[in-house]
Motif scaffolding. Structure first.
Motif, PDB file in Angstrom:
ATOM      1  N   PRO A  17       6.587 -51.110 -30.931  1.00 17.93           N
ATOM      2  CA  PRO A  17       7.900 -50.806 -30.599  1.00 17.93           C
ATOM      3  C   PRO A  17       8.899 -49.435 -31.840  1.00 17.93           C
ATOM      4  O   PRO A  17       9.229 -50.722 -32.351  1.00 17.93           O
ATOM      5  N   MET A  72       3.845 -51.450 -21.361  1.00 12.63           N
ATOM      6  CA  MET A  72       3.361 -51.073 -21.530  1.00 12.63           C
ATOM      7  C   MET A  72       2.298 -50.806 -22.306  1.00 12.63           C
ATOM      8  O   MET A  72       1.099 -51.383 -21.505  1.00 12.63           O
ATOM      9  N   TRP A  97      -0.617 -49.533 -30.051  1.00 12.27           N
ATOM     10  CA  TRP A  97       0.772 -49.812 -30.317  1.00 12.27           C
ATOM     11  C   TRP A  97       1.053 -50.389 -30.962  1.00 12.27           C
ATOM     12  O   TRP A  97       0.797 -51.421 -29.985  1.00 12.27           O
ATOM     13  N   ASP A 129       6.430 -45.421 -25.495  1.00 10.01           N
ATOM     14  CA  ASP A 129       4.849 -44.902 -26.131  1.00 10.01           C
ATOM     15  C   ASP A 129       4.866 -43.626 -26.027  1.00 10.01           C
ATOM     16  O   ASP A 129       3.651 -43.982 -27.341  1.00 10.01           O
TER      17      ASP A 129
END
Length: 342
Positions: free
Chosen positions: A97, A265, A94, A64
């Motif tokens: 992905p 994540m 975010w 990330d």
């Protein structure tokens, strides 16, 4: 007529202005390998296609923060080339992905502006969005920078300050489609600690440290195509080339694996401050504090809010002095949300 770009100064920004940043960047698999060579990054979701596939993803995304640095680096020539300092972050999310093969570009909107009382500098607020090759927004964040004026006699613009959230709520977070932790392998991930094993207020000393090397930080900064002069040119900072703040962020996040291996994540950035400058030869260590926890609407996926602090010799848990100012040993104070198996 000059063809070179001296960068924007404070007078060049107007609220509502939209800047499309050069140059689009296609992410290759080698970028992941280089990222892992620069930092002790070991989170399993970003290391193994098989592990990521078992978690419902099409493959292993790039880290990330790697994606963040690419998006951020595009903005430097237009936003912070003439900056005195990068002051803070807010409302970072975010949204999708990023995978090897994706092409990223960046766009920023000026959402606030305020001249400082010294008349020589001002603060510019921008909301930056990173897009992929199909024009989907993969991430967005707000940052504000202190920028030099070209002409100190230029009149001060009308002050506009954006109304920013002090922190994102769990409802603001976007969970990647198909993500599941039902088949999560804690042994392969490196630690047994689940979301339920962490308590709000808990402080985790990540133990390990890495001494920053001049060549590595410049290699990383060039990798993200960040052109800020203070990172390369000693005539702009004779006391030493300033280590790019993103280098400190990635180093601290990688060090946090020891104690937070299952905080996989990063999905939200609530705030952040580069508290003190970092120079080559400084040894970065890190600690984290659990600020909050929340269940998401995806079964088995929990959100954990963490304060990640990078230091150069400080003690875990120490952040500010009695005067309310950051201790000189504190390099970074970052507040973010991560996803963790319940």
């Amino acid at each position: 007529m000059t063809k070179t770009n001296p960068g924007r100064f404070f007078e060049d920004y107007q609220v509502g202005q939209v800047i499309r940043h050069a140059v689009p960047r296609t992410i290759a698999e080698g970028e992941r390998a280089l990222y892992h060579a620069l930092y002790p990054a070991r989170h399993a979701l970003y290391s193994s296609d098989v592990f990521a596939g078992d978690c419902g993803l099409e493959g292993s995304p790039v880290d990330d923060l790697l994606a963040f640095h690419v998006v951020f680096g595009k903005t430097v020539p237009d936003v912070s080339l003439n900056a005195v300092a990068n002051l803070g972050y807010a409302e970072g999310r975010w949204l999708k992905p990023v995978y090897p093969g994706d092409t990223l570009r960046s766009e920023s909107e000026v959402i606030g502006i305020k001249q400082n009382s010294n008349g020589k500098t001002g603060v510019v607020y921008v909301r930056t969005r990173g897009f992929n090759q199909t024009d989907e927004v993969v991430m967005e964040y707000v940052r504000w920078v202190m920028v030099r004026k070209r002409d100190v006699e230029a009149p001060a613009p009308q002050t506009v300050l954006p109304d920013l959230k002090s922190a994102l709520s769990v409802e603001d977070l976007v969970i990647p489609e198909s993500l599941t932790f039902e088949n999560y392998d804690f042994e392969l991930a490196g630690e047994p600690h689940r979301w339920g094993d962490y308590a709000v207020g808990e402080v985790i000393d990540h133990v390990d440290g890495v001494t920053v090397e001049e060549a590595e930080h410049m290699l990383a900064t060039r990798l993200w195509q960040n052109t800020a002069k203070v990172h390369f040119d000693l005539t702009f900072r004779p006391e030493g080339r300033l280590i790019y703040g993103g280098h400190v962020i990635s180093m601290a996040r990688a060090l946090s694996f020891n104690g937070l291996a299952n905080a996989q994540m990063i999905v939200g950035l609530n705030g952040g401050a580069h508290a003190n400058p970092c120079f080559s030869g400084d040894t970065i260590k890190a600690w984290s504090e659990v600020l909050d926890k929340a269940e998401t609407d995806v079964p088995g996926v929990g959100a954990i809010r963490l304060r990640l602090v990078a230091t150069k010799g400080g003690t875990a848990g120490e952040l500010k002095g009695k005067d309310g100012k950051y201790l000189p040993t504190v390099l970074l104070d970052l507040d973010y949300w991560a996803l963790m198996p319940i």
